[in-house]
Design a protein around this motif. Structure first.
Motif, mmCIF file in Angstrom:
data_model
loop_
_atom_site.group_PDB
_atom_site.id
_atom_site.type_symbol
_atom_site.label_atom_id
_atom_site.label_comp_id
_atom_site.label_asym_id
_atom_site.label_seq_id
_atom_site.Cartn_x
_atom_site.Cartn_y
_atom_site.Cartn_z
ATOM 1 N N HIS A 56 43.455 -57.300 4.793
ATOM 2 C CA HIS A 56 44.352 -56.779 5.820
ATOM 3 C C HIS A 56 43.679 -56.821 7.197
ATOM 4 O O HIS A 56 44.289 -57.249 8.179
ATOM 5 C CB HIS A 56 44.788 -55.349 5.472
ATOM 6 C CG HIS A 56 45.320 -55.236 4.094
ATOM 7 N ND1 HIS A 56 44.598 -54.644 3.079
ATOM 8 C CD2 HIS A 56 46.477 -55.686 3.533
ATOM 9 C CE1 HIS A 56 45.298 -54.717 1.961
ATOM 10 N NE2 HIS A 56 46.433 -55.350 2.205
ATOM 11 N N ILE A 57 42.408 -56.409 7.263
ATOM 12 C CA ILE A 57 41.662 -56.477 8.520
ATOM 13 C C ILE A 57 41.492 -57.928 8.933
ATOM 14 O O ILE A 57 41.679 -58.280 10.106
ATOM 15 C CB ILE A 57 40.296 -55.773 8.393
ATOM 16 C CG1 ILE A 57 40.502 -54.264 8.233
ATOM 17 C CG2 ILE A 57 39.412 -56.074 9.606
ATOM 18 C CD1 ILE A 57 39.229 -53.488 7.929
ATOM 19 N N ARG A 117 39.257 -51.727 0.967
ATOM 20 C CA ARG A 117 38.422 -51.356 2.118
ATOM 21 C C ARG A 117 37.740 -50.008 1.895
ATOM 22 O O ARG A 117 36.565 -49.851 2.201
ATOM 23 C CB ARG A 117 39.257 -51.324 3.392
ATOM 24 C CG ARG A 117 38.505 -50.894 4.620
ATOM 25 C CD ARG A 117 37.406 -51.866 4.980
ATOM 26 N NE ARG A 117 36.765 -51.403 6.206
ATOM 27 C CZ ARG A 117 35.603 -51.810 6.615
ATOM 28 N NH1 ARG A 117 34.939 -52.697 5.935
ATOM 29 N NH2 ARG A 117 35.090 -51.347 7.720
ATOM 30 N N CYS A 172 40.836 -49.792 7.511
ATOM 31 C CA CYS A 172 42.086 -49.994 6.783
ATOM 32 C C CYS A 172 42.115 -48.956 5.674
ATOM 33 O O CYS A 172 41.072 -48.613 5.107
ATOM 34 C CB CYS A 172 42.143 -51.403 6.193
ATOM 35 S SG CYS A 172 43.649 -51.743 5.233
ATOM 36 N N VAL A 199 45.927 -50.504 9.743
ATOM 37 C CA VAL A 199 44.705 -51.189 10.163
ATOM 38 C C VAL A 199 44.426 -50.855 11.616
ATOM 39 O O VAL A 199 45.328 -50.900 12.459
ATOM 40 C CB VAL A 199 44.845 -52.726 9.998
ATOM 41 C CG1 VAL A 199 43.638 -53.450 10.579
ATOM 42 C CG2 VAL A 199 45.030 -53.092 8.537
ATOM 43 N N TYR A 249 49.861 -50.833 4.863
ATOM 44 C CA TYR A 249 48.506 -50.364 5.135
ATOM 45 C C TYR A 249 48.303 -50.258 6.639
ATOM 46 O O TYR A 249 48.769 -51.094 7.403
ATOM 47 C CB TYR A 249 47.469 -51.310 4.527
ATOM 48 C CG TYR A 249 47.579 -51.366 3.028
ATOM 49 C CD1 TYR A 249 47.193 -50.286 2.242
ATOM 50 C CD2 TYR A 249 48.105 -52.482 2.389
ATOM 51 C CE1 TYR A 249 47.320 -50.315 0.866
ATOM 52 C CE2 TYR A 249 48.235 -52.524 1.014
ATOM 53 C CZ TYR A 249 47.837 -51.434 0.261
ATOM 54 O OH TYR A 249 47.969 -51.464 -1.097
#
Length: 79
Positions: free
Chosen positions: A68-69, A57, A52, A44, A42
């Motif tokens: 992920h963020i 998201r 993301c 970001v 992914y």
């Protein structure tokens, strides 16, 4: 036996612990998928409006950060 439900924060901590984040340029990062290791990453982007391209998201754009963020911010947010 009950299965523990992991929060988004728990999953972000797992990503940080496994080192599944690759720093790119200009506050951009690639984060390896936890469920599709070696197959999916992914993108970001940190900054005033973090983004993301994961499904979570994209579906909650105005309602908080995805794991992920959170993981990237935990590792690199203070830089």
């Amino acid at each position: 036996m009950a299965t523990a439900i992991l929060t988004r924060e728990d999953r972000a901590a797992q990503i940080v612990a496994t080192g599944s984040i690759t720093a790119l340029k200009n506050s951009a990062y690639m984060v390896e998928s936890q469920s599709r290791k070696g197959q999916q990453w992914y993108y970001v982007q940190l900054g005033s409006s973090p983004s993301c391209n994961c499904e979570d998201r994209v579906g909650r754009r105005a309602h908080g950060s995805c794991k992920h963020i959170m993981a990237v911010d935990a590792m690199y947010g203070g830089r």
